[in-house]
Design an enzyme around this catalytic site. Structure first.
Site, PDB file in Angstrom:
ATOM      1  N   LYS B  22      11.978 -17.096   9.382  1.00 17.58           N
ATOM      2  CA  LYS B  22      11.346 -15.814   9.743  1.00 17.58           C
ATOM      3  C   LYS B  22      11.051 -14.975   8.521  1.00 17.58           C
ATOM      4  O   LYS B  22       9.969 -14.417   8.381  1.00 17.58           O
ATOM      5  CB  LYS B  22      12.261 -15.039  10.696  1.00 17.58           C
ATOM      6  N   ARG B  92      17.182  -9.543  12.457  1.00 17.67           N
ATOM      7  CA  ARG B  92      17.034 -10.888  13.022  1.00 17.67           C
ATOM      8  C   ARG B  92      17.766 -11.919  12.164  1.00 17.67           C
ATOM      9  O   ARG B  92      17.793 -11.824  10.954  1.00 17.67           O
ATOM     10  CB  ARG B  92      15.565 -11.313  13.036  1.00 17.67           C
ATOM     11  N   GLY B 101      21.526 -20.727  19.797  1.00 19.99           N
ATOM     12  CA  GLY B 101      22.966 -20.497  19.716  1.00 19.99           C
ATOM     13  C   GLY B 101      23.302 -19.459  18.668  1.00 19.99           C
ATOM     14  O   GLY B 101      24.427 -18.985  18.589  1.00 19.99           O
ATOM     15  N   MET B 103      22.505 -15.641  16.635  1.00 19.85           N
ATOM     16  CA  MET B 103      22.302 -14.293  17.140  1.00 19.85           C
ATOM     17  C   MET B 103      20.837 -13.989  17.450  1.00 19.85           C
ATOM     18  O   MET B 103      19.943 -14.390  16.731  1.00 19.85           O
ATOM     19  CB  MET B 103      22.815 -13.269  16.134  1.00 19.85           C
ATOM     20  N   ARG B 336       0.236 -16.649  14.688  1.00 20.96           N
ATOM     21  CA  ARG B 336       0.598 -18.084  14.728  1.00 20.96           C
ATOM     22  C   ARG B 336      -0.613 -18.868  15.214  1.00 20.96           C
ATOM     23  O   ARG B 336      -1.536 -18.285  15.793  1.00 20.96           O
ATOM     24  CB  ARG B 336       1.788 -18.317  15.655  1.00 20.96           C
ATOM     25  N   HIS B 454       7.924 -49.806  38.622  1.00 21.93           N
ATOM     26  CA  HIS B 454       6.724 -50.446  39.142  1.00 21.93           C
ATOM     27  C   HIS B 454       5.655 -49.424  39.478  1.00 21.93           C
ATOM     28  O   HIS B 454       4.499 -49.538  39.057  1.00 21.93           O
ATOM     29  CB  HIS B 454       7.084 -51.267  40.393  1.00 21.93           C
ATOM     30  N   SER B 763       3.348 -60.556  20.597  1.00 24.04           N
ATOM     31  CA  SER B 763       3.020 -59.278  21.213  1.00 24.04           C
ATOM     32  C   SER B 763       4.327 -58.658  21.694  1.00 24.04           C
ATOM     33  O   SER B 763       5.041 -59.261  22.495  1.00 24.04           O
ATOM     34  CB  SER B 763       2.056 -59.486  22.377  1.00 24.04           C
ATOM     35  N   CYS B 830       2.199 -54.655  23.634  1.00 25.85           N
ATOM     36  CA  CYS B 830       1.549 -54.460  24.930  1.00 25.85           C
ATOM     37  C   CYS B 830       2.482 -53.769  25.915  1.00 25.85           C
ATOM     38  O   CYS B 830       2.208 -53.714  27.092  1.00 25.85           O
ATOM     39  CB  CYS B 830       1.056 -55.783  25.495  1.00 25.85           C
ATOM     40  N   TYR B 850      -2.596 -54.486  16.285  1.00 26.05           N
ATOM     41  CA  TYR B 850      -3.182 -53.673  17.361  1.00 26.05           C
ATOM     42  C   TYR B 850      -2.096 -53.125  18.277  1.00 26.05           C
ATOM     43  O   TYR B 850      -0.967 -53.609  18.267  1.00 26.05           O
ATOM     44  CB  TYR B 850      -4.186 -54.503  18.193  1.00 26.05           C
TER      45      TYR B 850
END
Lengths: 877, 877
Positions: B22, B92, B101, B103, B336, B454, B763, B830, B850
């Site tokens: 920050k 901050r 977690g 501050m 941003r 499936h 493959s 594959c 590939y």
């Protein structure tokens, strides 16, 4: 000029690459002074040269062969093709590696229309001479000329029918002469030239046939599959035939230098005067004990006794010897290390050390570890066995022999047992619910499942006889029968099981109990001196633990906590735990289980003294603890006052497609940490109590199953250490303990460097590791693994012997990576392979710290570990 | 003396380790000239020093902080704790890695009983001042003094009840004054001293609280799990608060530099005059379009426009900017890179290349490949969606959105579809028998199964919306309902599915069809220029093949032959084949299948032209083709004129405990070689016919599944080559072809050097490889994988993204070993991972040839492959 032919007197075992296995062996026997029938060997180099020369035998080679043939005539005083006293020879192929698919032996080469008369004369047995001749023609036709054997057999059968006789032996010499002529005609018809009467031509043709057989398709396939180089070639061995049927100063016999059944140091064997080996086989005359030879032919007998000693000294082992006496002359045809029972093997080994014949180290190498199994389990009565009918064969899943009445449910077995019956449990497959029935049975037969199926693993753990995966057994539970093809067996019928072979018999075959001799203890003591690997056992109960200690276990490598869950008094609580809907309900059930588990651990720890004990936290998927049949679910619902629907839902929720790869092992702890919490509490509290009560310093090794990723282990280890720390603090008693993990998932092996960050020990679970590395479910692979082995795709079932190239490679990776992170990492194995000799050797080579196996395999592992150390020549004392 | 405090003007992004994320970001914005509210950052080194000094703030540090505070007072013209124009700040935490977690932010620090009056005065809003004050006390109490938040909330709620108001906003300034006092009393009661009125003390206490939060348990656990070193420490950033509610020359707003919905290059946003950010959120006043600011405050507007251009040039991306105007002064609070739709992302990327702002390479990196999915599938109507009710959430198994009536059987779906209804198939899980119902449905919902179940795999292949493994959905097929908790849905009720999120809605939500703009084609063309990996598709039908070609597939990487077996006209023949008792019967059935398969292959080859096509021989276990319900078995028996008992026996014989690890893949061919024979014949004959008829040169790549051992492949390859050779000889047409294997069993990876001796290509089947490497059944892992991800044990479901450390390691081993044996080995993937960007990158890094994925993932793979090539900087054009 290169030498292509060696007389037996010129060779030795060292020339095996040149002379092949058979040729080198005969040369070696000749070299040490045995009266082996003379002969010579054409080298493997000659075979290769034959191919270089486009499969033509060249003149120099022929000359060299004939030269050696004439030496043979000289030394034997017989002549090749002679009408009076013919020299006959055998011709054998002989490659460096024994190789099926190559040419068989040809016997009695050198017989023709003239020399057959000579043979008849010297043996005074025309029938024998013509029988030998017609056999020779048939064999020559088959293996040299490639004429289908059946063509000869057809003629033979026809003759037998015409003469209305049943056996070959009933044919007269006239018949055999007739057949000889007919066989010669077959050859002429088939190959368009006559059967060669020139005996030298016979010999050359046979030698060529051997050379050619090196490249026949079957031999080529065999070489390809077994990685035998094509360039080795085959040798051809030509040896003089001798005859034990040349009158009353001739004879033949077989003898062992010691008793192969109990090892006693006394010549053991039998002989027949004026007979050939096949007469012994035919069983027409009854042979005499070898000692009777002393009366008939004391010189030959004494010579034989002398040779026996010579042979034992040379081969430093009990020998199995075939001999023939031809006209008073003793010939040794073959000698080899004699087969023997395990009992004999141990006694002979111990005796030979006492006699100074071999060292302890050599003695250890003399006994096949696998064989020890025979000693530890009942065996069938030999006499009863002779009349028994094998109805089918399954897998030899757990050693031993047993007979009993068949029952199809665990309940029925328990009932039968309590009324004093011997009961055999017959099931499609067993499941954890069947445990009590298995305990009450004398043996188990399953129709499905492999060598590491539930039935097999549990039976081996109990030392109980089991035949698994007998696929021909079709069970109809409703009708309480099973069928094997057309045979039907009803509940209460007797069957017998041989767990060493997988044979299933109808009816009762009595069994004999094992006896461990003093020599066994001496022998095992020697083995212990040489091994580096520690031997632990897989044991879940105090009873197993004690059995394993008796067999020499040095600790527990795997204590499965789930088996404790199946006890009758516990399973309802376990089920309540699983059916809990809230964490509070689950904890309440676990609180009930806690004291029971604590008591289990206390008893096991106490039995083991301060020997190490590795306890595996809960492993199987929870659905294994629930019933699956409608009826059982209803009963459970009633008993537990939970709605049927609710149980049904849980059962259906927990159902898995591939339970092997499902929600089990440490995955359970990630979902239900409180289960492991309870188990760890039970373990540590047991240790605390024993320390307080008996001053016993137990160092529990807590093992987390099925870890595949460091963070899984970390998560579970956090639970463990937190639980332990609290107990230590509360009790004020300090307990040392280790936290480690199974390596049974391929990913654990591949990432072992990571996992070793938090694991203080590894234990290879090679059952699961093999399943996942191959992608073979051990429960299903029965359907195709046999085919794999038959078709030579797998050399051996990888669930029986560690697959060194695949699974073993992963183990090696895991050891290397693990030790990179933690040099003092303790590593063992607790899969079924821990009791299999070849696998034990592999574990030794990987430098593991211990192997763990079921109690009945502990002696096997001890011996295998010693042999591994000796074979791999490290750290010998 | 070491410098522990940096003014924003002194820092930059380069100082991130010192200033935290920050602090560095605010410094960077200041550096490039943005009007960021001033402030300073206490470094991470100060945090570490604080721990060295046993958690005491030392005097030099305090002085340095106060020094910077006074600079802030100077530059702002405000004073800390002032009664007239008070300086307020935010505090901050800021570590190098964003870390939950730690501050939270404290706003409005510097308020006390005096300065609150000042705030009321300058904002002319007493209510706002006291609301800020009571919020500050509560936040300070919570995060600095660790007083449970609920204690304050209880008092707040009580006041609201007393005043009978519902919302905080309805409380008056009197109420808020009252609450301020009460909150101060809570603090005094809880920590035994008063709420600090000394604003400097407030500041030091807040800084200490941030330092301490670095070591709170949650932060420590997070660091351990994420391997973040403990020594990094956290920085603390103190920044001046600005107020948009200081009258009519103040205001606040949010704007995107381009339209985030379609990418149009036009400022897009809104603002409110005399307001704070929370007023916008509260929704009481309606904001105006950003362009309207030009009329109200042209200077501020023009300045803002200028800054937008500056920001786009600096960050080279569309910006999402928060701003506040305080008494005519423009402040940028945050900027941003703006979130955007995929459509906008592509348009903006292409526009920015046209504008010369970024290169093509950069443009390619701007679009998340995963996002492309949105463009290829229907989406929900935005308006309809707002009122929709999510009933449950499953796994986002296959992209798209759909609505329809629910049906519980494939048959009912087919019927509904043929009568023109949109039908959604709801199943526990789907199986191959359901294929026709899946085709006829508009979407699929399953209660079980994971991302590679499936249903998921088949739906993705079809480009059909699917939500899988929605565990809350309890189906009662018999009653034709499903329940989600207490809600009941009946057959015919409407539901809607979002396959991108896994959300399931009740009722209909209309959908919009995707439109691929010209920019999409331009953009994908650029991607193709940069990638090295070829992109193939997994396609089993000519329809899939055509779809994939449209999306840019360069070949078929996986054509599954079994899907062809499930066709209505074929399944009876397939079943007859399986039920055959003799090889002759089986061959007869296979002869019927041959012409069908040949036709399939012909159509696929023809659609692909001469692009490579890899065909996998039969893979699934045979029992998948047989019915399992009593009723279906009876029907089959009747239809096939085979006895019920016989079918029942075969079904029971074929049943497996772990079908995933069972009798399937090439194991089938070892038992039934004739099945592969038929398939190879169909493949080669198809190629022969196409060559004859159309002159097409097809080079089929025949792939053997589930190989784990070289000899398996050799056995099958023998069958293949023999079959092909015969056809070539008979037809007189020469066909080139390759024989290769899947690498999907861990043992295949480990022994890839051996396997490459006979495999011409590899493959990777990463679905199965992941299952076996982890020991996770993809059909069952749904039950625990979510927990694993939630508990951070797995970063990501390994079935979605290749696990580089485990599965990836095996792939690496396989590539290395394979290429050692065969340097030109063609290697692809594959598995489902072939369409997942992170996995595609990994395949690029492994130098595969590939990746192959389902048709709808082809564009994703193309882009991911380009990004991988750019990220890994090789072979850039």
């Amino acid at each position: 000029m290169k030498k292509f032919v060696y007389d037996f007197m010129e060779g030795s075992m060292d020339l095996k690459p040149l002379l092949g296995g058979k040729g080198a062996n005969l040369a070696e026997m000749t070299r040490i002074g045995l009266p082996v029938p003379s002969g010579f060997t054409v080298t493997t180099e000659a075979c290769n040269e034959y191919y270089v020369k486009n499969t033509v035998l060249w003149d120099e080679l022929k000359q060299e062969i004939f030269q050696h043939l004439s030496y043979l005539e000289e030394s034997s005083g017989k002549r090749f093709g002679d009408i009076h006293n013919p020299l006959l020879v055998s011709v054998r192929s002989g490659s460096v590696f024994s190789m099926p698919g190559m040419m068989d032996t040809i016997l009695n080469l050198g017989l023709n229309d003239e020399s057959v008369e000579g043979l008849a004369k010297v043996t005074n047995n025309e029938r024998f001479a013509y029988d030998s001749y017609r056999r020779f023609i048939q064999m020559f036709g088959d293996v040299v000329l490639h004429i289908g054997k059946y063509k000869f057999d057809t003629v033979l059968e026809k003759r037998k029918q015409e003469k209305q006789v049943e056996n070959d032996i009933d044919l007269t010499s006239e018949d055999l002469k007739f057949l000889t002529d007919e066989f010669k005609k077959i050859i002429e018809r088939e190959v368009k030239h006559k059967f060669p009467q020139d005996v030298k031509q016979q010999l050359l043709m046979a030698i060529e046939a051997v050379f050619k057989s090196w490249n026949n398709p079957r031999a080529k396939v065999y070489r390809r599959i077994n990685d035998i180089p094509d360039h080795l070639g085959t040798a051809v061995t030509i040896q003089m035939m001798v005859f034990g049927n040349m009158g009353e100063t001739s004879g033949t016999g077989v003898a062992f230098t010691r008793n192969p059944s109990n090892g006693e140091k006394k010549l053991f064997g039998e002989f027949l005067m004026n007979a050939q080996g096949e007469d012994v086989v035919a069983g027409i005359r009854t042979p005499q004990e070898i000692q009777a030879l002393n009366e008939k032919m004391p010189d030959a007998y004494n010579k034989f006794i002398e040779l026996c000693e010579l042979l034992e000294k040379h081969y430093m082992d009990m020998q199995d010897i075939e001999f023939t006496i031809e006209r008073g002359e003793l010939y040794i045809l073959q000698t080899r290390n004699g087969k023997r029972t395990t009992n004999a093997a141990i006694n002979i080994a111990v005796d030979m050390v006492d006699e100074g014949l071999i060292s302890k180290k050599e003695a250890i190498m003399r006994v096949d570890p696998q064989q020890l199994d025979q000693l530890l389990h009942p065996t069938f009565d030999e006499e009863d066995l002779k009349n028994a009918e094998v109805i089918t064969r399954g897998l030899p899943a757990s050693s031993g022999a047993s007979y009993g009445k068949i029952y199809f449910s665990p309940e029925d077995v328990v009932k039968a047992n309590s009324s004093g019956e011997k009961a055999i449990l017959v099931r499609h497959e067993t499941s954890p619910e069947d445990i009590e029935g298995m305990v009450a049975s004398v043996g188990i037969l399953t129709a499905r499942g492999g060598m590491t199926s539930h039935a097999a693993v549990v039976a081996r753990g109990m030392g109980k006889c089991c035949v698994a995966g007998a696929g021909e057994v079709k069970i109809d539970e409703a009708s309480r029968i099973f069928k094997v093809r057309d045979q039907v067996f009803h509940e209460g019928d007797y069957i017998s099981l041989n767990g060493n072979t997988g044979d299933v018999y109808s009816g009762e075959i009595k069994t004999e109990n094992p006896q461990l001799t003093g020599n066994f203890q001496i022998f095992m003591g020697w083995a212990d001196q040489y091994r580096r690997l520690k031997i632990r056992t897989n044991a879940d109960t105090p009873r197993d633990t004690k059995q394993a200690l008796e067999f020499g276990a040095e600790g527990i490598g795997l204590c499965r906590t789930e088996h404790m869950f199946f006890d009758d008094t516990r399973i309802p609580v376990v089920r309540r735990m699983i059916l809990s809907r809230t964490i509070e309900q689950r904890k309440k059930a676990l609180d009930l289980l806690l004291p029971m588990q604590r008591q289990d651990f206390k008893e096991i720890f106490e039995a083991m003294g301060e020997k190490p004990v590795t306890i595996r936290l809960l492993d199987p998927p929870l659905h294994e603890f629930l019933p699956h049949e409608e009826e059982d679910i209803r009963a459970l619902a009633k008993g537990m006052e939970i709605s049927y629907q609710q149980i049904k839902e849980v059962v259906s929720d927990l159902k898995e497609f591939n339970p092997m790869l499902g929600h089990r092992g440490c995955r359970l702890a990630i979902t239900y940490p409180e289960i492991y919490q309870m188990q760890v509490q039970a373990i540590i509290e047991a240790a605390v109590e024993l320390k307080k009560e008996k001053g016993l310093e137990v160092v529990p090794e807590i093992m987390v199953p099925l870890v595949g990723e460091l963070k899984e282990l970390q998560y579970v280890k956090d639970i463990i250490t937190k639980t332990v720390d609290e107990i230590i603090e509360d009790s004020g008693v300090d307990i040392k303990y280790l936290v480690g993990t199974m390596i049974e998932v391929p990913r654990a092996a591949i990432t072992a460097d990571e996992i070793a960050k938090d694991a203080e020990f590894f234990s290879f679970g090679t059952n699961d590791l093999t399943q996942m590395t191959y992608g073979f479910s051990r429960d299903d692979a029965g359907a195709f693994i046999k085919e794999y082995v038959d078709k030579n795709i797998l050399e051996k079932d990888p669930f029986q012997r560690i697959d060194r190239d695949g699974v073993g490679k992963l183990m090696e990776i895991a050891v290397d990576l693990g030790k990179k992170t933690r040099a003092d990492l303790k590593i063992g194995i607790c899969g079924e392979h821990g009791g299999e000799p070849n696998s034990v050797e592999f574990c030794h080579m990987l430098n593991l710290d211990y192997v763990s196996c079921s109690p009945y395999r502990v002696p096997i592992a001890r011996l295998a570990a010693a042999q591994a150390a000796i074979n791999n020549k490290d750290k010998l004392k």
